[in-house]
Scaffold this active site. Structure first.
Site, short mmCIF file in Angstrom:
data_model
loop_
_atom_site.label_atom_id
_atom_site.label_comp_id
_atom_site.label_asym_id
_atom_site.label_seq_id
_atom_site.Cartn_x
_atom_site.Cartn_y
_atom_site.Cartn_z
N VAL B 20 0.86 -1.19 0.00
CA VAL B 20 0.00 0.00 0.00
C VAL B 20 0.89 1.25 0.00
CG1 VAL B 20 -1.84 -1.21 1.23
CG2 VAL B 20 -0.15 0.06 2.54
N CYS B 21 0.25 2.41 -0.20
CA CYS B 21 0.99 3.67 -0.20
C CYS B 21 1.54 3.91 1.20
CB CYS B 21 0.08 4.82 -0.60
SG CYS B 21 -0.44 4.69 -2.33
N PRO B 22 2.72 4.50 1.36
CA PRO B 22 3.58 5.03 0.28
C PRO B 22 4.59 3.99 -0.25
CG PRO B 22 4.54 5.66 2.36
CD PRO B 22 3.33 4.82 2.68
#
Lengths: 266, 85
Positions: B20-22
């Site tokens: 997932v981000c980042p």
């Protein structure tokens, strides 16, 4: 070297910056920074440099922690009263970031030990609280061509400047001689608002990281003066003095001197 | 005659499914850093937000987005051409 998964997470906010990236973070991890003093400025400088992942932090201080330090020296704490400041700083910085190795030296910095102490480091940070040390560190850094990020604080005011020997001014271009002993009050006499050590220390740490990354413009030929009461940052131009006694064309100071002579310790 | 699509030579592929981000962008950015200017990276991912944020961030960093394609219910392919060190 490849980043571990922990490092990717720890440094993710750096790595996604265009000015840092993986390459910049590796430069930070390989950097060696020497901090003079584990006090008001040395604590925040070391704290942020440790968080950033500076691989090796050298720090020199001869003192133990006193209760009166804790209003501003945030790497130390109440349980550590009486402990050497360098020991406390090492514990704090290394527990914040295990990528960082802290090498503490319990000594007073002097003309006899300074060159040996700083020779293996890339950048020197001055967080000392007295003029003899400030001039000693300046002169040694000029002679050894070590970048120096100098900071000072008193009452509600702070100063920061970045000295790049050979490229810009040095501390003696700004103030050629030390003020006479007793003319300028010390923190002990005049007081200091603890939080401004954080402002000035964070500015110094930022200058160090910019130098390591080679990004932005350092405070070269410039003295930054922070006035906390008026919330004012003023940049004062400091041209390199061609006749500077230490960094000029014909220096008269070619050896480190006994800076403490006749100077009362504060 | 069918469509003639210009073939894009892929120099490097990464699979960042599950991230997932980042970290999606962190991984993609580090992959681009290790490539030469002119080379193309293929990124396989399953985090929808990153299918929008990676192309935007790559463009902000001066790289070229050649393609963003949803290839099935869960996955996207993004092609990035390195234009800048």
């Amino acid at each position: 070297m490849e980043f571990t998964e922990d490092q990717l997470q720890r440094y993710s906010r750096h790595i996604i910056l265009p000015e840092v990236g993986g390459k910049g973070q590796k430069k930070i991890l390989n950097a060696k920074v020497f901090i003079v003093g584990a006090g008001g400025l040395g604590c925040p400088v070391g704290y942020y440099l440790a968080a950033a992942g500076i691989g090796t932090i050298g720090i020199i201080d001869n003192d133990t922690i006193e209760l009166s330090n804790l209003q501003r020296q945030i790497a130390h704490n109440t349980e550590r009263l009486g402990m050497l400041k360098i020991e406390s700083a090492k514990k704090t910085f290394e527990s914040l970031n295990p990528d960082v190795k802290v090498i503490g030296t319990k000594e007073r910095i002097s003309k006899d030990n300074i060159k040996d102490l700083i020779k293996d480091y890339d950048i020197v940070v001055d967080g000392s609280d007295n003029f003899p040390t400030r001039y000693l560190v300046n002169d040694a850094c000029v002679m050894m061509k070590k970048p120096l990020v100098s900071g000072a604080i008193l009452k509600f005011e702070g100063q920061v400047t970045t000295i790049l020997p050979g490229e810009g001014h040095c501390y003696r271009c700004l103030f050629e001689e030390m003020p006479p002993a007793g003319l300028v009050p010390s923190c002990q006499e005049a007081g200091v608002l603890g939080a401004i050590t954080g402002v000035v220390g964070a500015l110094q740490a930022t200058e160090v990281l910019k130098l390591i990354l080679g990004k932005g413009e350092p405070l070269k030929n410039t003295l930054l003066i922070y006035d906390a009461l008026r919330v004012n940052f003023r940049r004062v131009k400091v041209p390199k003095n061609p006749d500077c006694p230490v960094c000029g064309a014909h220096p008269t100071i070619t050896e480190l001197q006994d800076y403490d002579a006749g100077y009362c310790r504060i | 005659m069918g469509d003639v699509k210009p073939d894009i030579k892929i120099d490097k592929k990464i699979n960042i499914k599950g991230l997932v981000c980042p970290y999606t962008f962190v991984k993609a950015k580090l992959a681009v850093e290790d490539m030469e200017v002119g080379e193309t990276l293929e990124i396989l991912l399953d985090y929808e937000e990153a299918s929008r944020s990676i192309p935007k961030s790559m463009e902000d960093h001066g790289q070229k987005v050649l393609k963003v394609e949803k290839i099935n219910d869960t996955d996207w392919i993004i092609l990035i051409k390195k234009e800048k060190e």
